[in-house]
Write a protein that holds these residues in place. Structure first.
Motif, PDB file in Angstrom:
ATOM      1  N   LEU A 151      66.082  38.218   9.605  1.00 17.22           N
ATOM      2  CA  LEU A 151      64.867  37.487   9.235  1.00 17.22           C
ATOM      3  C   LEU A 151      63.954  38.353   8.387  1.00 17.22           C
ATOM      4  CD1 LEU A 151      63.892  35.698  12.604  1.00 17.22           C
ATOM      5  CD2 LEU A 151      65.196  34.763  10.684  1.00 17.22           C
ATOM      6  N   GLN A 152      63.944  39.650   8.676  1.00 19.63           N
ATOM      7  CA  GLN A 152      63.046  40.577   7.989  1.00 19.63           C
ATOM      8  C   GLN A 152      63.395  40.759   6.516  1.00 19.63           C
ATOM      9  OE1 GLN A 152      63.632  44.009  10.434  1.00 19.63           O
ATOM     10  NE2 GLN A 152      62.169  43.376  12.004  1.00 19.63           N
ATOM     11  N   LYS A 153      64.549  40.316   6.101  1.00 25.80           N
ATOM     12  CA  LYS A 153      64.976  40.517   4.719  1.00 25.80           C
ATOM     13  C   LYS A 153      64.565  39.364   3.809  1.00 25.80           C
ATOM     14  CE  LYS A 153      68.925  43.268   6.244  1.00 25.80           C
ATOM     15  NZ  LYS A 153      70.390  43.321   6.429  1.00 25.80           N
ATOM     16  N   GLN A 154      63.825  38.380   4.346  1.00 23.16           N
ATOM     17  CA  GLN A 154      63.533  37.192   3.548  1.00 23.16           C
ATOM     18  C   GLN A 154      62.261  37.323   2.716  1.00 23.16           C
ATOM     19  OE1 GLN A 154      64.028  33.360   5.465  1.00 23.16           O
ATOM     20  NE2 GLN A 154      65.516  34.210   6.912  1.00 23.16           N
ATOM     21  N   SER A 155      61.128  37.573   3.364  1.00 22.41           N
ATOM     22  CA  SER A 155      59.872  37.603   2.601  1.00 22.41           C
ATOM     23  C   SER A 155      58.764  38.213   3.431  1.00 22.41           C
ATOM     24  CB  SER A 155      59.468  36.183   2.174  1.00 22.41           C
ATOM     25  OG  SER A 155      59.082  35.419   3.291  1.00 22.41           O
ATOM     26  N   PHE A 156      57.657  38.524   2.752  1.00 20.85           N
ATOM     27  CA  PHE A 156      56.440  38.911   3.449  1.00 20.85           C
ATOM     28  C   PHE A 156      55.764  37.635   3.945  1.00 20.85           C
ATOM     29  CE2 PHE A 156      56.954  42.378   0.352  1.00 20.85           C
ATOM     30  CZ  PHE A 156      56.931  43.470   1.208  1.00 20.85           C
ATOM     31  N   ILE A 157      55.200  37.674   5.152  1.00 20.10           N
ATOM     32  CA  ILE A 157      54.505  36.508   5.689  1.00 20.10           C
ATOM     33  C   ILE A 157      53.152  36.940   6.240  1.00 20.10           C
ATOM     34  CG2 ILE A 157      56.657  35.310   6.216  1.00 20.10           C
ATOM     35  CD1 ILE A 157      56.257  36.026   9.148  1.00 20.10           C
ATOM     36  N   THR A 158      52.271  35.976   6.492  1.00 21.95           N
ATOM     37  CA  THR A 158      50.958  36.282   7.057  1.00 21.95           C
ATOM     38  C   THR A 158      51.060  36.368   8.575  1.00 21.95           C
ATOM     39  OG1 THR A 158      50.218  34.003   7.389  1.00 21.95           O
ATOM     40  CG2 THR A 158      49.905  34.949   5.187  1.00 21.95           C
ATOM     41  N   ASN A 159      49.988  36.871   9.187  1.00 20.75           N
ATOM     42  CA  ASN A 159      49.995  36.970  10.646  1.00 20.75           C
ATOM     43  C   ASN A 159      50.028  35.592  11.319  1.00 20.75           C
ATOM     44  OD1 ASN A 159      47.338  36.357   9.939  1.00 20.75           O
ATOM     45  ND2 ASN A 159      46.579  38.406  10.427  1.00 20.75           N
ATOM     46  N   LEU A 160      49.357  34.601  10.729  1.00 26.10           N
ATOM     47  CA  LEU A 160      49.403  33.256  11.292  1.00 26.10           C
ATOM     48  C   LEU A 160      50.782  32.619  11.107  1.00 26.10           C
ATOM     49  CD1 LEU A 160      45.931  31.672  10.371  1.00 26.10           C
ATOM     50  CD2 LEU A 160      46.716  32.532  12.578  1.00 26.10           C
ATOM     51  N   GLN A 161      51.418  32.877   9.976  1.00 30.03           N
ATOM     52  CA  GLN A 161      52.776  32.391   9.780  1.00 30.03           C
ATOM     53  C   GLN A 161      53.719  33.014  10.806  1.00 30.03           C
ATOM     54  OE1 GLN A 161      53.382  33.378   5.614  1.00 30.03           O
ATOM     55  NE2 GLN A 161      53.314  31.226   5.039  1.00 30.03           N
ATOM     56  N   ALA A 162      53.478  34.290  11.119  1.00 34.37           N
ATOM     57  CA  ALA A 162      54.319  34.970  12.102  1.00 34.37           C
ATOM     58  C   ALA A 162      54.232  34.280  13.462  1.00 34.37           C
ATOM     59  CB  ALA A 162      53.910  36.441  12.218  1.00 34.37           C
ATOM     60  N   GLY A 198      56.909  46.611   9.997  1.00 37.58           N
ATOM     61  CA  GLY A 198      56.680  45.253   9.521  1.00 37.58           C
ATOM     62  C   GLY A 198      55.353  45.110   8.802  1.00 37.58           C
ATOM     63  N   CYS A 199      55.372  44.454   7.659  1.00 37.82           N
ATOM     64  CA  CYS A 199      54.168  44.285   6.840  1.00 37.82           C
ATOM     65  C   CYS A 199      53.680  42.853   6.956  1.00 37.82           C
ATOM     66  CB  CYS A 199      54.490  44.620   5.382  1.00 37.82           C
ATOM     67  SG  CYS A 199      53.201  44.193   4.200  1.00 37.82           S
ATOM     68  N   LEU A 200      52.646  42.614   7.775  1.00 36.90           N
ATOM     69  CA  LEU A 200      52.039  41.295   7.906  1.00 36.90           C
ATOM     70  C   LEU A 200      50.853  41.181   6.956  1.00 36.90           C
ATOM     71  CD1 LEU A 200      52.000  40.604  11.766  1.00 36.90           C
ATOM     72  CD2 LEU A 200      53.411  39.494  10.031  1.00 36.90           C
ATOM     73  N   LEU A 201      50.913  40.217   6.067  1.00 39.97           N
ATOM     74  CA  LEU A 201      49.811  39.999   5.131  1.00 39.97           C
ATOM     75  C   LEU A 201      48.671  39.290   5.856  1.00 39.97           C
ATOM     76  CD1 LEU A 201      51.868  38.794   2.041  1.00 39.97           C
ATOM     77  CD2 LEU A 201      50.982  41.069   2.476  1.00 39.97           C
ATOM     78  N   PRO A 202      47.429  39.470   5.392  1.00 35.88           N
ATOM     79  CA  PRO A 202      46.293  38.794   6.031  1.00 35.88           C
ATOM     80  C   PRO A 202      46.365  37.291   5.837  1.00 35.88           C
ATOM     81  CG  PRO A 202      45.603  39.883   4.009  1.00 35.88           C
ATOM     82  CD  PRO A 202      47.006  40.339   4.273  1.00 35.88           C
ATOM     83  N   SER A 203      45.826  36.545   6.801  1.00 35.94           N
ATOM     84  CA  SER A 203      45.859  35.091   6.713  1.00 35.94           C
ATOM     85  C   SER A 203      44.849  34.559   5.692  1.00 35.94           C
ATOM     86  CB  SER A 203      45.578  34.462   8.080  1.00 35.94           C
ATOM     87  OG  SER A 203      44.324  34.878   8.580  1.00 35.94           O
ATOM     88  N   LEU A 204      43.865  35.367   5.337  1.00 31.11           N
ATOM     89  CA  LEU A 204      42.941  34.983   4.270  1.00 31.11           C
ATOM     90  C   LEU A 204      43.586  35.258   2.919  1.00 31.11           C
ATOM     91  CD1 LEU A 204      39.481  36.265   5.574  1.00 31.11           C
ATOM     92  CD2 LEU A 204      40.376  33.937   5.574  1.00 31.11           C
ATOM     93  N   PRO A 205      43.156  34.555   1.863  1.00 28.01           N
ATOM     94  CA  PRO A 205      43.764  34.757   0.541  1.00 28.01           C
ATOM     95  C   PRO A 205      43.689  36.216   0.107  1.00 28.01           C
ATOM     96  CG  PRO A 205      42.342  32.832   0.538  1.00 28.01           C
ATOM     97  CD  PRO A 205      42.110  33.521   1.843  1.00 28.01           C
ATOM     98  N   SER A 206      44.769  36.721  -0.432  1.00 23.13           N
ATOM     99  CA  SER A 206      44.804  38.101  -0.901  1.00 23.13           C
ATOM    100  C   SER A 206      45.599  38.181  -2.190  1.00 23.13           C
ATOM    101  CB  SER A 206      45.430  39.016   0.169  1.00 23.13           C
ATOM    102  OG  SER A 206      46.770  38.635   0.434  1.00 23.13           O
ATOM    103  N   ASP A 207      45.398  39.264  -2.919  1.00 26.57           N
ATOM    104  CA  ASP A 207      46.099  39.494  -4.177  1.00 26.57           C
ATOM    105  C   ASP A 207      46.684  40.895  -4.179  1.00 26.57           C
ATOM    106  OD1 ASP A 207      45.432  37.083  -5.958  1.00 26.57           O
ATOM    107  OD2 ASP A 207      43.441  37.699  -5.305  1.00 26.57           O
ATOM    108  N   ALA A 208      47.663  41.085  -5.026  1.00 21.27           N
ATOM    109  CA  ALA A 208      48.136  42.429  -5.289  1.00 21.27           C
ATOM    110  C   ALA A 208      47.117  43.091  -6.213  1.00 21.27           C
ATOM    111  CB  ALA A 208      49.514  42.396  -5.951  1.00 21.27           C
ATOM    112  N   THR A 209      47.093  44.402  -6.225  1.00 19.01           N
ATOM    113  CA  THR A 209      46.153  45.128  -7.087  1.00 19.01           C
ATOM    114  C   THR A 209      46.914  46.124  -7.933  1.00 19.01           C
ATOM    115  OG1 THR A 209      45.745  46.801  -5.380  1.00 19.01           O
ATOM    116  CG2 THR A 209      44.265  44.901  -5.435  1.00 19.01           C
TER     117      THR A 209
END
Length: 455
Positions: free
Chosen positions: A320-331, A372-383
């Motif tokens: 499962l970990q090889k698919q994509s980055f997901i947010t904490n709420l998606q997790a 594991g890298c959980l992205l924030p559930s609020l909108p975020s961007d790469a920098t």
């Protein structure tokens, strides 16, 4: 026999080399090569998913990463059609951000949370801002094809993936009015209570909007008023074959969003649109769950062997970990979804607790420790930074246990979560996933897949 082995080895090494070269030059998406490598691998059953965890995961094979990409600049002159009249200059800064969010190497893995929501918002803002000159909130089919092509060419010239239409399922029809009967600004403003719409959506709370739906309800009301215009038009023609009402309302929502984007400055419009899209992003788990017979065998019927069960779970989660980055709420949704599926195949005990499965175990792993890298559930961007390159914020340290579902249904909404998690990573756990770390992982992953096919 030796000649066949030699040819197989040569072909697989060639795949590794092409992937290495492709990532080094940022010429293509890694997804295509990973998919090709997976297809090349030996599979016991062709009907099983490509990443079916039928055995323990192979160790990652060390592979030297290429030197970092050249600075993120406009190094390619886009070949434009010359037929699109949209005002690309009005959204220049937003498009630059989209190019970073959809960087060629990352796009398939950030698609669900960052790249595609930003891409869709940028298209809405582009048409909305251009409507100030054209007085129209949609394009015809022919113009939509030219404009979408030009749009993608500009992004690719700034480093974005050249496969965004496929990754984000964007079609020229997404730039038209669809089945909505209203596309001109003057007709829109005579049909919709625009003052009410602006008050509700001019500024949204990205946390509370998803639950209170103040702006979303106002958009739905405006879209419904637009959709009702079609019934008057069809009744004049004496036609009784009305299109599906919900589909028409959905198409009209796009028109409403474009009008909103025309009344706000691009950066403000981007915040509103990304906030609205995140309400949908966090509602569902984006992961695909492959065959779980291996877990059923090890963990079913009361778990006779804890070690065998946890080995099977670790193997399954590693895929499962090889698919994509997901947010904490998606997790949370992914943990609930997987738990429900396991319960249906006679895995009744809490294997999350037994095997110490946490929410971050459902997202792509990065860094030297493979955390594991959980992205924030609020909108975020790469920098992008000239010295460190491209990065994005994720939570690497918080080990929130994955909740085992207790009922017979999934959580009704993100507003009713029983597990309290922060919308943004805390200062002590928020980390930046840097380009080199994630690129190294992608190269490791691709190499391990190819070498596994040789065993």
């Amino acid at each position: 026999m030796r000649e066949e082995v030699a040819r197989s080895l040569h072909l697989n090494l060639l795949i590794v080399f092409l992937l290495f070269l492709c990532l080094h030059e940022s010429c293509c998406s890694p997804f295509n090569y990973m998919k090709s490598s997976l297809i090349m691998g030996k599979r016991e059953n062709a009907l099983l998913p490509e990443m079916s965890p039928s055995a323990a995961p192979q160790p990652l094979v060390p592979l030297l990463a290429p030197s970092p990409l050249t600075p993120f600049t406009n190094n390619t002159v886009p070949k434009l059609s010359g037929l699109c009249m949209l005002n690309f200059d009005a959204v220049e800064s937003i498009m630059r951000m989209t190019s970073i969010d959809c960087l060629s190497v990352f796009a398939p893995f950030l698609a669900n949370v960052i790249c595609c929501p930003q891409l869709e918002a940028t298209l809405v803002i582009l048409i909305g801002q251009s409507s100030k000159d054209t007085n129209i909130l949609a394009l015809n089919g022919t113009l939509a094809k030219h404009c979408l092509s030009d749009f993608e060419q500009i992004l690719v010239g700034q480093g974005a993936s050249d496969n965004l239409q496929q990754i984000c399922s964007i079609r020229p029809s997404n730039l038209t009015e669809g089945s909505c009967p209203v596309k001109y600004i003057n007709e829109f403003e005579s049909t919709v209570d625009t003052s009410k719409l602006l008050v509700a959506c001019e500024k949204i709370d990205p946390v509370n909007e998803c639950c209170k739906q103040i702006c979303q309800n106002s958009i739905s009301e405006a879209a419904t008023n637009l959709a009702l215009k079609a019934y008057d038009l069809l009744s004049i023609d004496g036609s009784h074959a009305l299109s599906d009402h919900s589909s028409r309302v959905n198409d009209c929502k796009s028109i409403v969003l474009r009008w909103l984007a025309s009344k706000l400055d691009p950066s403000h419009a981007k915040e509103v649109l990304r906030g609205l899209s995140n309400c949908n992003v966090n509602k569902v788990c984006p992961l695909l769950f492959p065959n779980m017979s291996h877990v059923t065998k090890g963990c079913g019927d009361g778990i006779s062997n804890q070690t065998a069960c946890c080995n099977a779970m670790d193997s399954y989660v590693s895929h499962l970990q090889k698919q994509s980055f997901i947010t904490n709420l998606q997790a949370l949704d992914c943990a609930a979804s997987l738990g429900m599926k396991l319960q249906k195949v006679n895995v009744t005990k809490n294997v999350y607790k037994l095997c110490r499965i946490s929410l971050k175990d459902f997202s792509l792993q990065v860094g030297a420790q493979e955390s594991g890298c959980l992205l924030p559930s609020l909108p975020s961007d790469a920098t992008f930074d000239n010295s460190s390159g491209v990065s994005f914020v994720c939570d690497l340290n918080d080990n929130i246990p994955a909740p085992w579902p207790s009922g017979s249904q999934l959580p009704a909404s993100s507003c009713n979560k029983t597990v309290k998690i922060p919308a943004l990573p805390a200062a002590t756990s928020g980390q930046s996933a840097l380009y080199d770390e994630v690129l190294m992982f992608l190269l490791h992953f691709a190499a391990s897949v190819v070498l596994t096919s040789l065993l």
